[in-house]
Design an enzyme around this catalytic site. Sequence first.
Site, PDB file in Angstrom:
ATOM      1  N   GLU A 364       0.756  -1.061   0.179  1.00 47.56           N
ATOM      2  CA  GLU A 364       0.058   0.080   0.188  1.00 47.56           C
ATOM      3  C   GLU A 364       0.795   1.175   0.190  1.00 47.56           C
ATOM      4  O   GLU A 364       0.737   2.104   0.676  1.00 47.56           O
ATOM      5  CB  GLU A 364      -1.002  -0.158   1.276  1.00 47.56           C
TER       6      GLU A 364
HETATM    7  N1  CAA Z   1      -6.203  11.799  -3.316  1.00 47.22           N
HETATM    8  C1  CAA Z   1      -7.090  12.399  -4.474  1.00 47.22           C
HETATM    9  N2  CAA Z   1      -6.320  12.782  -5.657  1.00 47.22           N
HETATM   10  C2  CAA Z   1      -4.868  12.497  -5.493  1.00 47.22           C
HETATM   11  C3  CAA Z   1      -4.289  11.992  -4.412  1.00 47.22           C
HETATM   12  C4  CAA Z   1      -4.831  11.613  -3.359  1.00 47.22           C
HETATM   13  N3  CAA Z   1      -4.533  11.231  -2.283  1.00 47.22           N
HETATM   14  N4  CAA Z   1      -2.958  11.690  -4.703  1.00 47.22           N
HETATM   15  C5  CAA Z   1      -2.889  12.200  -5.851  1.00 47.22           C
HETATM   16  N5  CAA Z   1      -4.147  12.653  -6.499  1.00 47.22           N
HETATM   17  C6  CAA Z   1      -3.984  13.335  -7.802  1.00 47.22           C
HETATM   18  C7  CAA Z   1      -3.478  14.564  -7.995  1.00 47.22           C
HETATM   19  O1  CAA Z   1      -4.404  15.776  -7.337  1.00 47.22           O
HETATM   20  C8  CAA Z   1      -3.100  14.691  -9.411  1.00 47.22           C
HETATM   21  O2  CAA Z   1      -4.296  15.347  -9.869  1.00 47.22           O
HETATM   22  P1  CAA Z   1      -4.299  16.635 -11.009  1.00 47.22           P
HETATM   23  O3  CAA Z   1      -3.183  15.881 -12.071  1.00 47.22           O
HETATM   24  O4  CAA Z   1      -5.744  16.692 -11.225  1.00 47.22           O
HETATM   25  O5  CAA Z   1      -3.346  17.474 -10.304  1.00 47.22           O
HETATM   26  C9  CAA Z   1      -3.075  13.239  -9.771  1.00 47.22           C
HETATM   27  O6  CAA Z   1      -3.646  12.386  -8.884  1.00 47.22           O
HETATM   28  C10 CAA Z   1      -1.581  12.825  -9.744  1.00 47.22           C
HETATM   29  O7  CAA Z   1      -0.890  13.192  -8.782  1.00 47.22           O
HETATM   30  P2  CAA Z   1       0.804  12.908  -8.569  1.00 47.22           P
HETATM   31  O8  CAA Z   1       1.258  14.077  -9.613  1.00 47.22           O
HETATM   32  O9  CAA Z   1       1.040  13.203  -7.044  1.00 47.22           O
HETATM   33  O10 CAA Z   1       1.060  11.497  -9.121  1.00 47.22           O
HETATM   34  P3  CAA Z   1       2.498  10.895  -9.296  1.00 47.22           P
HETATM   35  O11 CAA Z   1       2.342   9.872 -10.436  1.00 47.22           O
HETATM   36  O12 CAA Z   1       3.597  11.753  -8.857  1.00 47.22           O
HETATM   37  O13 CAA Z   1       2.233   9.786  -8.076  1.00 47.22           O
HETATM   38  C11 CAA Z   1       2.363   8.879  -5.915  1.00 47.22           C
HETATM   39  C12 CAA Z   1       1.991  10.036  -6.732  1.00 47.22           C
HETATM   40  C13 CAA Z   1       2.381   9.051  -4.343  1.00 47.22           C
HETATM   41  C14 CAA Z   1       3.876   8.351  -6.053  1.00 47.22           C
HETATM   42  C15 CAA Z   1       1.573   7.706  -6.205  1.00 47.22           C
HETATM   43  O14 CAA Z   1       1.940   7.001  -7.459  1.00 47.22           O
HETATM   44  C16 CAA Z   1       1.815   6.440  -5.209  1.00 47.22           C
HETATM   45  O15 CAA Z   1       0.987   6.437  -4.063  1.00 47.22           O
HETATM   46  N6  CAA Z   1       2.282   5.289  -5.562  1.00 47.22           N
HETATM   47  C17 CAA Z   1       2.375   4.028  -4.664  1.00 47.22           C
HETATM   48  C18 CAA Z   1       1.391   3.250  -5.107  1.00 47.22           C
HETATM   49  C19 CAA Z   1       0.777   2.218  -4.247  1.00 47.22           C
HETATM   50  O16 CAA Z   1       0.391   2.667  -2.710  1.00 47.22           O
HETATM   51  N7  CAA Z   1       0.658   1.010  -4.341  1.00 47.22           N
HETATM   52  C20 CAA Z   1      -0.031   0.288  -3.671  1.00 47.22           C
HETATM   53  C21 CAA Z   1      -0.753  -0.706  -4.417  1.00 47.22           C
HETATM   54  S1  CAA Z   1      -2.208  -1.568  -3.583  1.00 47.22           S
HETATM   55  C22 CAA Z   1      -1.677  -2.755  -2.572  1.00 47.22           C
HETATM   56  O17 CAA Z   1      -0.517  -2.663  -2.076  1.00 47.22           O
HETATM   57  C23 CAA Z   1      -2.838  -3.513  -2.190  1.00 47.22           C
HETATM   58  C24 CAA Z   1      -2.659  -4.949  -1.247  1.00 47.22           C
HETATM   59  O18 CAA Z   1      -3.282  -5.894  -1.905  1.00 47.22           O
HETATM   60  C25 CAA Z   1      -2.161  -4.849  -0.112  1.00 47.22           C
END
Ligand code: CAA
Length: 384
Positions: A364
């Site tokens: 996550e």
């Molecule tokens: N809520 C709502 N919108 C969001 C948000 C949030 N928390 N975070 C980002 N956004 C939106 C932003 O506002 C942006 O929108 P706009 O383009 O309209 O401005 C858009 O999303 C893109 O945001 P970023 O530029 O921040 O995106 P990024 O590509 O730089 O990625 C990141 C950000 C935080 C690195 C993200 O990719 C991330 O969280 N990566 C990790 C992925 C992850 O957690 N994977 C887990 C897999 S699930 C799992 O493990 C489940 C399981 O089975 C246990």
Amino acid sequence: MPVERMMPTPEAADLIDLVREIAARDLAPVAAGHEAAGTFPRDTFRLLGKAGLLGLVGPERHGGGGQPYEVYLQVLEEIATAWMSVAVGVSVHTLSCYPLVAYGTETQRRQWLPAMLGGDLLGAYSLSEAQSGSDAASLRTRAERQADGGYRVTGTKAWVTHGGQADFYTLFARTAPGQRGISCFLVPAGAPGLAAARPEEKMGLTASTTAQLHLDGVPVPAERLVGAEGEGFPIAMSALDAGRLGIAACATGLAQAALDAAVAYAHEREQFGRPVASFQGLSFMFADMAAAVASARATYLDAARRMDRGLPVTREAAIAKLVCTDGAMRVTTDAVQALGGYGYTKDFPVERYMREAKVTQIFEGTNQIQRIVISRALAAGAAR
Ligand code: CAA
């Protein structure tokens, strides 16, 4: 020792009592056996569903419990203290329901939520792919629009908790290029062209199945698109804000179990003519462990209360995930140390707790990703 909890309502206090009863009767006695055999406890999830524990934060009008996160997360913590794989499963199921609860139409909610929140259908959340982990927006699985308005989904998803066990997959696929070309679908497990691979052989959480999912032109009707086309990435991220709180609570419960096991052992075990707990080397270690568990709990509860008030929680959920899971890693490692050579054997549960803690720093969103989320929030605040 049971944690003294200050629940917000008498109903919530009763709920915690019920969960403790279920944990002691139905979870703790069978956890080690399932973990050793690597068997997925589907019946346990049915039992939790019947007890109303698979839809606690869902809306009551659609069969959910209507509980605040402050209550749901403490329930998760209690379950994790008894059996981490099951607590993670409850958290992942709740994560898989989140997009429909938050972004579904009323018709979609009426159609699917009662079975999802009531626990008849077990869910999985499918965002990651082999080449797309931390960089979630780089996913390649395609959902191609068909003449009838529906989609055909093709690709391979990875690291799917409940992969091959779930009844539905909340799945993210590409409908157009770029981060704004990702869409969210509710894919039923029985859809033609969908198959789960052999489960991963993991270091811990062995009773929680994790598998790749192959999709070969899987037909998904338009009514199973959740939110608008292209809205999938913010949906995935906001679901993960809530999901990370779940993992934080699970990690806290695991750390509490390790602390309890270590303290109990050290009061029994005697060396140099007295219980080893009476030596400062261990008693100070226990004090640090207790402080880490209490800080973790306070951190996720603070974020939960914000969530319950409808305030933004992206930063606070990342902080909670970071603090609670790093804390769990330290506490479970120290628990192994406190039991000495016995802690390193499978005769005691602490080595398993330590293995289980490790993945909480990874899934996550790795804790490096949580630091990115927190530092971006700081930068955005400073720029204002
Ligand atoms: N809520 C709502 N919108 C969001 C948000 C949030 N928390 N975070 C980002 N956004 C939106 C932003 O506002 C942006 O929108 P706009 O383009 O309209 O401005 C858009 O999303 C893109 O945001 P970023 O530029 O921040 O995106 P990024 O590509 O730089 O990625 C990141 C950000 C935080 C690195 C993200 O990719 C991330 O969280 N990566 C990790 C992925 C992850 O957690 N994977 C887990 C897999 S699930 C799992 O493990 C489940 C399981 O089975 C246990």
